[in-house]
Scaffold this motif. Structure first.
Motif, PDB file in Angstrom:
ATOM      1  N   PRO A  74       0.804  -1.227   0.000  1.00 23.69           N
ATOM      2  CA  PRO A  74       0.000   0.000   0.000  1.00 23.69           C
ATOM      3  C   PRO A  74       0.840   1.282   0.000  1.00 23.69           C
ATOM      4  CG  PRO A  74      -0.899  -1.577   1.556  1.00 23.69           C
ATOM      5  CD  PRO A  74       0.430  -2.123   1.120  1.00 23.69           C
ATOM      6  N   HIS A  75       2.029   1.226   0.616  1.00 20.63           N
ATOM      7  CA  HIS A  75       2.912   2.403   0.575  1.00 20.63           C
ATOM      8  C   HIS A  75       3.381   2.642  -0.863  1.00 20.63           C
ATOM      9  CE1 HIS A  75       3.535   0.775   4.748  1.00 20.63           C
ATOM     10  NE2 HIS A  75       3.313   2.039   5.048  1.00 20.63           N
ATOM     11  N   ALA A  76       3.786   1.557  -1.516  1.00 22.24           N
ATOM     12  CA  ALA A  76       4.289   1.681  -2.898  1.00 22.24           C
ATOM     13  C   ALA A  76       3.177   2.180  -3.816  1.00 22.24           C
ATOM     14  CB  ALA A  76       4.822   0.328  -3.373  1.00 22.24           C
ATOM     15  N   TYR A  77       1.970   1.676  -3.585  1.00 20.88           N
ATOM     16  CA  TYR A  77       0.828   2.093  -4.418  1.00 20.88           C
ATOM     17  C   TYR A  77       0.548   3.587  -4.229  1.00 20.88           C
ATOM     18  CZ  TYR A  77      -3.802   2.522  -6.390  1.00 20.88           C
ATOM     19  OH  TYR A  77      -4.864   2.955  -7.145  1.00 20.88           O
ATOM     20  N   LEU A  78       0.506   4.017  -2.967  1.00 18.41           N
ATOM     21  CA  LEU A  78       0.198   5.423  -2.677  1.00 18.41           C
ATOM     22  C   LEU A  78       1.244   6.348  -3.291  1.00 18.41           C
ATOM     23  CD1 LEU A  78      -1.334   7.711  -1.252  1.00 18.41           C
ATOM     24  CD2 LEU A  78      -0.096   7.149   0.852  1.00 18.41           C
ATOM     25  N   ARG A  79       2.487   5.924  -3.182  1.00 18.42           N
ATOM     26  CA  ARG A  79       3.585   6.727  -3.721  1.00 18.42           C
ATOM     27  C   ARG A  79       3.403   6.940  -5.233  1.00 18.42           C
ATOM     28  NH1 ARG A  79       9.654   4.406  -2.985  1.00 18.42           N
ATOM     29  NH2 ARG A  79      10.659   5.978  -4.292  1.00 18.42           N
ATOM     30  N   GLU A  80       3.102   5.865  -5.925  1.00 17.33           N
ATOM     31  CA  GLU A  80       2.898   5.978  -7.383  1.00 17.33           C
ATOM     32  C   GLU A  80       1.655   6.789  -7.704  1.00 17.33           C
ATOM     33  OE1 GLU A  80       2.823   2.323  -9.651  1.00 17.33           O
ATOM     34  OE2 GLU A  80       4.683   1.710  -8.644  1.00 17.33           O
ATOM     35  N   GLN A  81       0.606   6.537  -6.914  1.00 13.83           N
ATOM     36  CA  GLN A  81      -0.657   7.248  -7.139  1.00 13.83           C
ATOM     37  C   GLN A  81      -0.450   8.759  -7.007  1.00 13.83           C
ATOM     38  OE1 GLN A  81      -3.443   6.757  -3.933  1.00 13.83           O
ATOM     39  NE2 GLN A  81      -5.239   6.989  -5.251  1.00 13.83           N
ATOM     40  N   LEU A  82       0.278   9.173  -5.977  1.00 12.42           N
ATOM     41  CA  LEU A  82       0.504  10.599  -5.741  1.00 12.42           C
ATOM     42  C   LEU A  82       1.327  11.208  -6.866  1.00 12.42           C
ATOM     43  CD1 LEU A  82       1.264  10.623  -1.897  1.00 12.42           C
ATOM     44  CD2 LEU A  82      -0.803  11.443  -3.029  1.00 12.42           C
ATOM     45  N   ALA A  83       2.391  10.499  -7.259  1.00  8.46           N
ATOM     46  CA  ALA A  83       3.264  11.032  -8.310  1.00  8.46           C
ATOM     47  C   ALA A  83       2.461  11.233  -9.595  1.00  8.46           C
ATOM     48  CB  ALA A  83       4.436  10.092  -8.522  1.00  8.46           C
ATOM     49  N   GLN A  84       1.652  10.249  -9.920  1.00  7.98           N
ATOM     50  CA  GLN A  84       0.867  10.327 -11.157  1.00  7.98           C
ATOM     51  C   GLN A  84      -0.183  11.441 -11.063  1.00  7.98           C
ATOM     52  OE1 GLN A  84      -1.030   6.670 -12.041  1.00  7.98           O
ATOM     53  NE2 GLN A  84      -0.832   6.938 -14.237  1.00  7.98           N
ATOM     54  N   TRP A  85      -0.879  11.466  -9.949  1.00  9.62           N
ATOM     55  CA  TRP A  85      -1.957  12.444  -9.763  1.00  9.62           C
ATOM     56  C   TRP A  85      -1.422  13.878  -9.820  1.00  9.62           C
ATOM     57  CZ3 TRP A  85      -3.888  14.540  -4.566  1.00  9.62           C
ATOM     58  CH2 TRP A  85      -5.105  15.205  -4.716  1.00  9.62           C
TER      59      TRP A  85
END
Ligand SMILES: Cc1ncc(COP(=O)(O)O)c(C=O)c1O
Length: 376
Positions: A74-85
């Motif tokens: 979930p940390h890795a997912y959030l990190r990618e999600q934020l960068a993309q968003w």
């Protein structure tokens, strides 16, 4: 303890100055105008369900710092999600905005030759830089003054908040981004609520214009924690140098899942509806204050202020509002400059117009009762 008398006398001094602080438990019977949950996401069913599911699946704790074993899917997912968003290359997660700002400032202060911050920058930014010598503060939102303090042909870091936490006004971000410096925007109070898509400063400024952003999860996103968002190189450097990141337990995976769910809501059409509702409510509050001659500050964000000046008076205002079933922030120096103690009222998308009417009626009644008490 050997320092008992010193502790007591320091506390007594604060009492005398009306700056003594105590914890008061939040009363569910009171209407909250004192928290930063601007969109009401802390109680959103999707956010709560993601948290609960995360705890079920990953447990209550990450168990270790991120570089040891605390970094999970979930940390890795959030990190990618934020960068993309946010249209940036990468992000680094922290357990609070304070920790992120303080340690990233410390980690960068050894790289930049000059650091220039807005005079009203948050305590976490000041704490990070105060042990270094090469920093200066520019007058609040004064771009020309900021330009004067930069050192030509050297590495300059320029730091501001997007929406100022104690005044609710916005920084001239585009003008600051034009100066000869790397711009770091602390978007604690902008993320989720500012911009058509709720992307805050990242919506207004490109990665070139603002290579460094702080976003916090405990305000408009309704959860807790923070991220620094920027280039892969910057995040790589911070992964190796940001001490709170290296030496502190990672946020629980469940919390990362809750933040991801909050970002999903903010980025959805429901997020747009919540922002519209928030902005309508802010305008409604401002109009009611205008009609009743209440001298609130001149800004259109969720943070609305009524400056009363004197510390004791601000405390009296806060106490009087409590008797009307209303809680709002009473902010005194050193959080704000001397002589500018204030009520800090935060408007949320979840407030009804009737609750705003009650707040304004309570402000009017308080003004009258305090004026009467002064005369007699
Ligand atoms: C502008 C600003 N930056 C950073 C922070 C710290 O964030 P956190 O509450 O996540 O520690 C705050 C908190 O009030 C803030 O107002």
């Amino acid at each position: 303890m050997q320092i008992t008398s010193q502790l007591s006398s320091q506390l007594e001094q604060l009492r005398q100055q009306h700056r003594y602080r105590t914890l008061t438990q939040r009363q569910s019977s009171q209407v909250q105008f004192g928290n930063n949950d601007y969109l009401g996401l802390s109680m959103h069913p999707r956010v709560k369900a993601a948290y609960a599911e995360g705890i079920h699946q990953f447990g209550a704790s990450s168990g270790a710092s991120p570089l040891v074993s605390g970094y999970q899917a979930p940390h890795a997912y959030l990190r990618e999600q934020l960068a993309q968003w946010l249209g940036r290359e990468d992000a680094l997660l922290f357990s609070s905005g304070f920790a992120a700002n303080q340690c990233v400032m410390q980690a960068l202060a050894s790289i930049y030759q000059r650091i220039v911050l807005d005079k009203l920058s948050h305590a976490s930014l000041i704490d990070g830089v105060r042990h270094f010598e090469h920093w200066k503060r520019f007058r609040h939102n004064d771009v020309a003054h900021a330009a004067q303090l930069l050192v030509p042909n050297e590495a300059n870091l320029l730091v501001t908040e997007s929406v100022f936490s104690m005044d609710g006004d916005s920084a001239p971000l585009t003008e600051l981004a034009n100066l000869q410096a790397d711009l770091w925007v602390d978007d604690a109070h902008g993320i989720g609520v500012v911009g058509d898509d709720g992307r805050g400063a990242a919506e207004q400024l490109s990665a070139m214009q603002a290579p460094l952003l702080t976003i916090t999860f405990g305000k408009g996103l309704g959860v807790m924690g923070a991220a620094i968002v920027g280039s892969s190189l910057l995040i790589d450097y911070l992964t190796n140098h940001a001490r709170e990141f290296i030496y502190s337990t990672a946020m629980p995976a469940a919390q990362a899942l809750a933040v991801s769910a909050a970002v999903d809501v903010v980025a959805s059409s429901e997020g747009a509806v919540l922002r519209q509702r928030l902005n309508d409510t802010i305008q409604y509050f401002r109009e009611c204050c205008r009609l009743n001659g209440l001298p609130i500050g001149d800004n259109h964000h969720a943070i609305q202020t009524l400056i009363v000046g004197d510390d004791a008076k601000a405390v009296a205002w806060g106490q009087a509002l409590q008797t009307h079933g209303i809680h709002c922030g009473v902010i005194r120096p050193p959080t704000v400059p001397q002589g500018s103690a204030r009520l800090r009222m935060t408007i949320a998308a979840t407030h009804s117009n009737a609750q705003i009417d009650n707040l304004v009626a309570a402000l009017v009644a308080t003004r009258e009762s305090l004026e009467r008490a002064e005369i007699t």
